[in-house]
Write a protein that holds these residues in place. Structure first.
Motif, PDB file in Angstrom:
ATOM      1  N   GLN A  29      -7.924  -8.359   9.490  1.00 35.63           N
ATOM      2  CA  GLN A  29      -7.603  -6.937   9.371  1.00 35.63           C
ATOM      3  C   GLN A  29      -6.253  -6.617  10.013  1.00 35.63           C
ATOM      4  O   GLN A  29      -5.453  -5.881   9.456  1.00 35.63           O
ATOM      5  CB  GLN A  29      -8.717  -6.103  10.002  1.00 35.63           C
ATOM      6  N   ASN A  32      -3.595  -7.877   7.725  1.00 38.17           N
ATOM      7  CA  ASN A  32      -3.441  -7.028   6.548  1.00 38.17           C
ATOM      8  C   ASN A  32      -2.737  -5.725   6.894  1.00 38.17           C
ATOM      9  O   ASN A  32      -1.950  -5.211   6.110  1.00 38.17           O
ATOM     10  CB  ASN A  32      -4.812  -6.706   5.940  1.00 38.17           C
ATOM     11  N   ARG A  33      -3.068  -5.205   8.085  1.00 37.37           N
ATOM     12  CA  ARG A  33      -2.428  -3.962   8.495  1.00 37.37           C
ATOM     13  C   ARG A  33      -0.927  -4.203   8.662  1.00 37.37           C
ATOM     14  O   ARG A  33      -0.113  -3.408   8.225  1.00 37.37           O
ATOM     15  CB  ARG A  33      -3.032  -3.465   9.798  1.00 37.37           C
ATOM     16  N   ARG A  34      -0.608  -5.340   9.265  1.00 37.14           N
ATOM     17  CA  ARG A  34       0.807  -5.644   9.475  1.00 37.14           C
ATOM     18  C   ARG A  34       1.515  -5.795   8.134  1.00 37.14           C
ATOM     19  O   ARG A  34       2.617  -5.296   7.938  1.00 37.14           O
ATOM     20  CB  ARG A  34       0.934  -6.919  10.299  1.00 37.14           C
TER      21      ARG A  34
ATOM     22  N   TYR B 636     -11.782  -6.335   0.816  1.00 29.39           N
ATOM     23  CA  TYR B 636     -10.459  -6.956   0.825  1.00 29.39           C
ATOM     24  C   TYR B 636     -10.250  -7.765  -0.442  1.00 29.39           C
ATOM     25  O   TYR B 636      -9.175  -7.739  -1.040  1.00 29.39           O
ATOM     26  CB  TYR B 636     -10.327  -7.832   2.065  1.00 29.39           C
ATOM     27  N   GLY B 671     -13.420  -1.297  11.459  1.00 30.37           N
ATOM     28  CA  GLY B 671     -12.588  -2.311  10.808  1.00 30.37           C
ATOM     29  C   GLY B 671     -12.748  -2.270   9.296  1.00 30.37           C
ATOM     30  O   GLY B 671     -11.779  -2.406   8.554  1.00 30.37           O
ATOM     31  N   ASP B 675     -10.227  -1.909   5.991  1.00 36.33           N
ATOM     32  CA  ASP B 675     -10.234  -2.755   4.790  1.00 36.33           C
ATOM     33  C   ASP B 675     -10.299  -1.893   3.535  1.00 36.33           C
ATOM     34  O   ASP B 675      -9.597  -2.146   2.549  1.00 36.33           O
ATOM     35  CB  ASP B 675     -11.464  -3.677   4.800  1.00 36.33           C
ATOM     36  N   ARG B 678      -7.065  -0.065   2.704  1.00 37.60           N
ATOM     37  CA  ARG B 678      -6.045  -0.920   2.091  1.00 37.60           C
ATOM     38  C   ARG B 678      -6.437  -1.306   0.676  1.00 37.60           C
ATOM     39  O   ARG B 678      -5.588  -1.471  -0.191  1.00 37.60           O
ATOM     40  CB  ARG B 678      -5.802  -2.153   2.962  1.00 37.60           C
ATOM     41  N   ASP B 718      -4.322   3.466   9.218  1.00 38.02           N
ATOM     42  CA  ASP B 718      -4.722   2.880   7.931  1.00 38.02           C
ATOM     43  C   ASP B 718      -4.988   3.983   6.907  1.00 38.02           C
ATOM     44  O   ASP B 718      -4.599   3.873   5.746  1.00 38.02           O
ATOM     45  CB  ASP B 718      -6.003   2.055   8.094  1.00 38.02           C
ATOM     46  N   LEU B 721      -1.740   5.722   5.838  1.00 40.72           N
ATOM     47  CA  LEU B 721      -0.945   4.854   4.968  1.00 40.72           C
ATOM     48  C   LEU B 721      -1.546   4.836   3.567  1.00 40.72           C
ATOM     49  O   LEU B 721      -0.831   4.740   2.574  1.00 40.72           O
ATOM     50  CB  LEU B 721      -0.911   3.449   5.567  1.00 40.72           C
ATOM     51  N   LYS B 812       6.096  -4.723  20.206  1.00 41.25           N
ATOM     52  CA  LYS B 812       6.397  -4.853  18.782  1.00 41.25           C
ATOM     53  C   LYS B 812       6.002  -3.588  18.029  1.00 41.25           C
ATOM     54  O   LYS B 812       6.762  -3.074  17.206  1.00 41.25           O
ATOM     55  CB  LYS B 812       5.630  -6.057  18.224  1.00 41.25           C
TER      56      LYS B 812
END
Lengths: 530, 871
Positions: A29, A32-34, B636, B671, B675, B678, B718, B721, B812
């Protein structure tokens, strides 16, 4: 206070498999997010760094292959965020999808020229919403009720324009099909240049063109924003462009047929009317239409667009153009290529304060409409595309597909995709089934699902009943060249079939552009509400 | 009420269920109606010497439970209730409690001391009940032995309940003095000495200052060591427990005493009763834990300053320690392998030997090898088993160079023993040892392979054969196969396991169907091994993995056919469904990873999803975690097509998000939401109202385990996006939450390592949310909605940069957010960005980072900022 337990794990791994599964899921996950974030981050720069396809993809192909002078894809929803999935065949597919590819005109759309007219109910929206003309005096409530009834309206925002008068922004949420049927007939027409359809990207001081299968055509400096390293060139914010072009060999010119992005701004969701207006101004402004120079290797040019009336169509069909003509291209003027499953349209109507309460009712009802749409999410769009292409022998050298030697094969050939259940389908969403291969044959020929196969249409031809394909007599020829990314679309096959048997002629198109008197008739059929 | 409470309390312990239930209800009612009077009656009951011991004990217990609970939020509630009681009521209750410490009835005293500790746990941090410790200490000097004993016990509980930082050093000194005096040999009563020794165990955490003082430390250590030699076994055991605790709490202070402690422990291991001997072994295991940690921190770089130096106690004790441990290995119990709860000298000794091997590495090998050689062929199974166990124990730690030649010689012997040894105990340990060999000496990182073309077939054959042996042996054989498969994880396109793949899978499936597969967690082991075999399989065997799909689906289908199950059967069904869903998860992930297999797999997607939904439907209140994990993998793999399952699946998704109690389920579900976002992208929109509502509830809940909160923030990202500017309507809820969490996580001063780690997880979640939101709104006409939040976000970035305690992941993500902000807001934020510290110092620090992910994000930020500024 009892003694403390001191047992330690005995002959056991430290981490359970369940824990391992959890952690692996988490890892996936996060990854995938990245990926999703990276995708969202840079479009133009990755487009440029996309590895080149081997040049051999364009060399004459050994097997007899029909030359695709036309892209055969149906329009696809585009999402910039997916753009950097730039690996292998997937990448090529993506590039292919970026071009808003026209469907082939196999039916004359009703009333090619009418503005803002609902064909089905015969309702003139502009007049209706503004309460002018035949609709004078109709209550706002009944209008809203109508919209909700037809599943596509809500009131999203109410803006106070001036005392007592509010502007209501209607957000129409509906399936593309409903919406396009509703507002289908605002069109542009142009003469389509003959050449290679490609995708031109300028970014980071260089311009790159790629064919629809993702392979590189040219890499060159241009006057497009950030398209060259010239000192005076604009390199400012988000300066990248993505244009939809046809490269015309003879005069070495890129004819721009559409625009996806200009200076970093996405035009996916803008109407064609606006896109062309913007393009015209900007191309001239940046000197991209000038002749070749050190920092500008190829000339760009707009294709002249005409309103789709008698005169416009006639000019596009026969008028002089500086390029070799290859058919006509029709654009829907008022509609944008939206990437959402639900389509939005903002219509602004000034109303009295007293009506605001009614809008609230409509908001509630629109929720119901939304739910309805979600339930029927698989309802299909049919042949109501945003762009259509049509041609005949007067305006194109390539009405009927030729093979790689330029010969017209005796029988029509089609490329279909083999599905895992043996079905042979077109490249449409959903695919149209044209035939079926039995398991034995598949095994013998070692074909696998996903293979693109070439067939010829035999004696039996294509048989229709009630406008639907009933039977297709297909003869297997072989697998297609690997550079091919997609099967033929339904409309391409149909167009080619009609071109050989009963072609759609210019007279049909011209006849469909109805006269003003006809429009009057239509207006009388208005469904009266209240 | 005071009259009848005795009767109710006795009824509440009645053997008659109806009487009991009625009494319990009365008590509950009483508590709800008038807490103050309820607690008063209970404390009165507990203190009343005329009442029966059973009612007094229960009164004390209920009183205790009215002050504390396991769940954090409930505990908080109870504490608040106590604090808000009338002062006089509280004083009365406390007086009763202290008075009970002098009761001649032991149970009443003991209960009272626990309740006192609970009250102290609440009041002392609030600076209330200041006289408690003084009055307890005055009890110590009282003559009656039972009062002294109860008081020491109370001090012990008190140290367990109260944090050392809220007790002043003067009190600490007095408590320690009282406790250590109570432990002293001069104390005549064993009860007092035992209570004092157990109290010291809890009080050790208070003794930081005292342990830095040589004299005080010497004194405490002397008393503890003396206590290990008392004639009373319970005192000896408690004294060794203190030593174990000291070994981890005060490792760096042990050097002067280690020789004496070795002598004491060695004597105890060899001669004392088992509970004492086990604690003595534990002392050395605990020292190993410490040294492994320290050496790991050194990380081979001895110039680095570690906070605690390594004293190499194990290395120094090695010549004496290893023989002592080897002796214990011969003291196995006959049926220890069948008894899940077993823990004996041999098990503890072998475990310690394994830790010693990890601590010293190569040095242990020559000390153990003679023992193995001498015993491994002996007729007595105990000797063969001990030798094998010793061998298996030292396989982790020493270098492959040292071990590989020995393993090469031993491997054949092991394989023969696994098939031919008459003793099941020996076979169990042999299979386990083979697993350890494959775990540590087989794999792509090992230079000289243990498993070769020549012996691979034999190994597989023997392991598959063993899987038909007794459940405990078969379970270890599965474990060995697990590591054998794992070693070939990145072997490339062709795996040596390929020729046996079908047979292995078949054998494992057969094992899962064994009648006795419920014993020794055999079925679980078989499925876990199957999972690993699938995970590590190569393209060559993909068709066979595909064939496995309908097989496992059928198994899962069968679990759904059973109806009218007893609660025991239901639990078994539940467990089996978990294993099968886990297996499907692994298969889905494997097949989804490559296009061709994914394509074929997709034909099963509808049916699999249907099965998962039925697994969910089996339960009424909770969702199945394993099924949820598997659905994430399915989403996914299926991508946008997953949309068609959403209408039916949605309610379970919501249910999972509501599961505060089993926070793992909630975390897994969060989580899965990611998934799904996305996979579905904008198609998730219709479900977002519900999902966001639930996530916001989760965030504001104080019931939910805090570890779930950072992923929830990431999940906001998520969602945004996926749905882009449609996130607009959630901004007004999500942004303030993010903002307050950001403020909380910006300040970390004074936090411990664990807190800093959590803070960084939280920051990362918050930053991922911001990233997703900015990226979602990019190119949207609604971008301006985000402008008001920009100053705070930049401030947050600046503040975490200033704190200087972020980890690489946060760095990061943070610099990426800076880029996303600049990219989305463009010139609107140009001047704000230019004013921020992040765009200068932080950015340039990231640009010169060695971590390429940080550098990459920084390059992005730099590009985005230069665009935003140049406009």
């Amino acid at each position: 206070m009892a003694p403390h337990d001191l047992r330690r794990p005995f002959k056991r791994p430290a981490v359970s498999d369940q824990q391992k599964r959890r952690e692996l899921s988490l890892l996936r996950q996060n990854q995938n997010r990245r990926d999703a974030q990276n995708q969202a981050r840079c479009l133009a720069s990755t487009v440029l760094s996309f590895p080149n396809q081997p040049e051999s993809a364009f060399e004459p192909e050994p097997e007899p292959v029909l030359e695709d002078t036309e892209p055969e894809l149906g329009p696809r929803d585009i999402d910039i965020r997916q753009s950097s999935k730039l690996r292998g065949p997937e990448a090529r597919r993506w590039f292919a999808k970026q071009l808003m590819l026209p469907e082939w005109m196999i039916d004359v759309p009703d009333r090619l020229s009418n503005d803002w007219e609902d064909v089905r109910s015969g309702l003139r929206i502009t007049e209706w919403l503004s309460g002018r003309g035949a609709f004078r005096g109709q209550g706002t409530h009944s209008k809203l009720a109508f919209l909700v009834k037809h599943h596509f309206c809500t009131v999203w925002t109410v803006v106070n324009l001036r005392s007592g008068i509010f502007q209501v922004n209607f957000w129409c949420l509906c399936k593309k099909a409903v919406l396009i049927t509703f507002f289908s007939d605002v069109r542009y027409v142009c003469a389509r240049p003959s050449g290679q359809r490609c995708f031109v990207v300028s970014s980071n001081g260089i311009t790159v063109s790629r064919l629809r299968n993702g392979s590189l055509l040219h890499r060159f400096p241009s006057a497009l924003p950030n398209g060259s390293r010239a000192k005076d060139a604009s390199r400012s914010a988000q300066s990248y462009c993505i244009l939809d072009c046809i490269f015309h060999e003879l005069d070495q010119t890129y004819y721009v047929v559409d625009m996806v992005c200009w200076a970093g701004i996405s035009f996916y969701e803008c109407t064609a009317e606006f896109r062309f207006y913007w393009l015209n101004n900007k191309l001239v402004e940046t000197s991209a239409c000038d002749g070749p120079s050190r920092y500008h290797r190829y000339r760009f040019s707009m294709v002249p667009m005409y309103n789709c009336d008698h005169e416009g169509m006639h000019t596009a069909y026969t008028g002089p153009v500086p390029y070799v003509r290859d058919g006509l291209l029709f654009y829907n003027k008022k509609f944008s290529k939206l990437s959402l499953g639900l389509y939005q349209l903002v219509i602004q109507v000034p109303v009295q304060r007293t009506a605001v309460k009614e809008f609230k009712v409509a908001v509630a009802m629109s929720r119901l409409a939304l739910e309805y749409l979600n339930l029927h999410a698989h309802y299909q769009t049919g042949n109501t595309p945003l762009a259509l292409v049509w041609k005949d022998e007067n305006c194109s050298q390539y009405v009927i597909d030729t093979d790689s030697k330029g010969q017209i094969p005796h029988q029509q050939q089609v490329v279909l995709e083999l599905q895992d259940d043996g079905k042979l389908t077109t490249y449409d969403d959903p695919p149209v089934v044209f035939g079926f291969l039995n398991g034995e044959f598949i095994q013998k020929t070692e074909l696998v699902a996903g293979n693109l196969l070439r067939f010829s249409v035999s004696e039996g031809g294509l048989v229709f009943a009630d406008g639907k394909l009933e039977k297709a007599d297909l003869q297997y020829i072989g697998k297609v060249n690997r550079a091919r990314a997609f099967a033929d679309s339904y409309s391409k096959i149909m167009f080619q079939h009609m071109a050989r048997h009963s072609p759609l002629r210019i007279e049909h198109l011209l006849a469909s552009i109805c006269s003003p008197s006809e429009q009057e008739n239509v207006a009388r059929d208005v469904e009266m509400l209240d | 009420m005071a009259m009848e409470i005795t009767q109710i309390l006795l009824s509440a312990q009645s053997v008659d269920g109806t009487v009991r239930k009625h009494a319990e209800e009365s008590l509950k009612q009483f508590q709800e109606q008038n807490l103050a009077s309820f607690l008063l009656s209970l404390s009165g009951e507990l203190a009343n010497e005329e009442k029966p011991v059973d009612s007094r004990k229960l009164a004390g217990l209920i009183l205790k439970n009215a002050l504390d609970a396991k769940e954090q939020h409930r505990k908080f509630e109870l504490v608040q209730k106590w604090l808000s009681l009338d002062v006089n009521v509280k004083t009365q209750i406390k007086t009763c409690l202290l008075q009970t410490l002098s009761s001649p009835v032991p149970d009443a005293r003991s209960t009272a001391s626990q309740v006192i500790a609970k009250v102290a746990g609440i009041e002392i941090p609030q600076k209330q009940w200041p006289e408690l410790i003084g009055s307890l200490l005055s009890n110590i000097h009282q003559v009656p032995v039972h009062v002294k004993q109860a008081t020491l016990e109370t001090l012990g509980y008190l140290c367990e309940e109260v944090s050392p930082d809220v007790v002043d050093q003067d009190h600490v000194n007095k408590i320690l003095t009282a406790v250590v005096q109570g432990m002293n040999a001069t104390e005549g009563s064993n009860d007092v000495r035992l209570a004092a020794t157990r109290a010291l165990y809890n009080a050790l955490g208070f003794a930081q200052a005292n342990f830095t003082n040589d004299m005080e430390r010497d004194y405490i250590m002397r008393v503890v060591c003396e206590a290990t030699l008392t004639p009373e076994v319970k005192i000896r055991q408690a004294a060794f427990e203190c030593l174990v605790s000291i070994s981890s709490t005060y490792y760096e202070k042990l050097a002067p005493y280690i020789q004496d402690i070795f002598n004491i422990t060695a004597k105890a291991v060899r001669e004392d009763e088992e509970p004492v001997a086990l604690q003595a072994i534990e002392f050395w295991s605990s020292i190993c834990d410490e040294e492994i940690d320290i050496l790991e921190e050194y990380g081979g770089d001895f110039t680095a300053d570690s906070e605690v130096p390594c004293f190499y106690f194990i290395k120094q004790a090695l010549p004496a320690l290893v023989p002592m441990l080897l002796e214990t290995l011969l003291k196995q119990e006959e049926d220890q392998d069948q008894d899940e709860g077993a823990w004996n000298l041999a098990m503890a000794g072998g475990t310690c030997l394994g830790l010693v091997a990890r601590t010293v590495g190569d040095d242990i090998v020559p000390l153990v090898l003679p023992f193995i050689e001498e015993n491994i062929t002996k007729p007595d199974w105990r000797q063969r088993e001990a030798a094998t166990y010793a061998f298996g124990s030292i396989l982790e730690g020493p270098s492959p160079d040292k071990l590989t030649p020995i393993v090469n010689v031993a491997l054949n012997f092991m394989l023969t023993a696994l098939t031919k040894d008459p003793n099941s105990h020996v076979k169990d340990t042999t299979a386990w040892t083979l697993g350890r060999i494959f775990e540590f000496l087989h794999g792509s990182t090992v230079e000289t392979p243990i498993i070769t073309q020549a012996n691979c077939q034999q190994i597989v054959t023997v392991l598959l054969q063993s899987m038909k042996d007794a459940p405990n042996v078969a379970e270890k054989a599965c474990g060995a196969l697990y590591f054998l498969a794992q070693g070939y994880e990145d072997v490339g396109p062709s795996s040596p396991v390929t020729p046996y793949f079908q047979e292995i899978v078949q054998s494992l499936l057969t094992v899962t169907h064994r009648e006795d597969a419920g014993e020794s967690r055999l079925r679980t082991a078989a499925y876990e091994t199957l999972n690993e075999v699938v995970r590590c399989s190569t393209d060559e065997t993909a068709p066979m993995v595909l064939q496995l799909v309908p097989v496992i689906m059928m198994e899962l289908h069968q679990t759904l056919e059973a109806h009218k199950l007893s609660s025991d059967e239901r639990e078994k069904q539940n467990e089996l469904q978990g294993l099968l869903c886990g297996c499907l998860q692994v298969i889905i992930q494997k097949l989804g990873a490559s296009e061709p297999t994914k394509y074929v797999f997709m034909q099963y997607a509808d049916q699999i999803m249907n099965l998962f939904l039925r697994v969910f439907a089996c339960r009424s209140a909770t969702v199945h975690e394993e099924a949820m994990l598997a659905i994430g993998a399915l989403a996914y793999t299926t991508g946008p097509d997953f949309a068609k399952y959403m209408p039916e699946f949605y309610k379970y998704l919501e249910m999972g998000l509501q599961n505060f109690e089993e926070y793992q389920v909630c975390a897994v579900t969060v989580g899965v939401v990611g998934d799904i976002c996305r996979a579905l992208e904008d198609k998730v929109l219709p479900f977002c109202d519900g999902i966001m509502t639930q996530l916001l509830k989760d965030l504001s809940s104080n019931q939910l385990h805090r570890s779930v909160k950072p992923p929830i923030f990431s999940c906001f990202g998520d969602i945004s996006l996926a749905i882009g500017e449609n996130f607009e309507k959630y901004l007004m809820y999500a942004m303030p939450m993010l903002q307050s969490a950001a403020e909380l996580s910006a300040r970390t001063s004074g936090a411990d390592d664990e807190m800093i780690e959590y803070t960084n997880l939280l920051r990362n979640g918050i930053l991922e949310a911001y990233s997703g939101i900015f990226q979602g709104f990019k190119n949207s006409p609604k971008t301006q909605l985000l402008i008001p939040y920009a100053p705070h976000i930049l401030q947050f970035l600046d503040s975490i940069y200033m704190e200087k305690d972020m980890d690489d992941v946060v760095m990061k993500t943070a610099i990426g957010v800076l880029g996303d902000l600049a990219d989305t807001l463009g010139s609107n934020a140009g001047s704000l960005i230019q004013q921020s510290l992040s765009s200068k110092d932080f950015l340039s620090e990231c640009l010169s980072s060695d971590d390429h992910l940080i550098k990459e994000s920084a390059e992005w930020a730099k590009l985005a900022i230069s665009r935003a500024i140049s406009v």
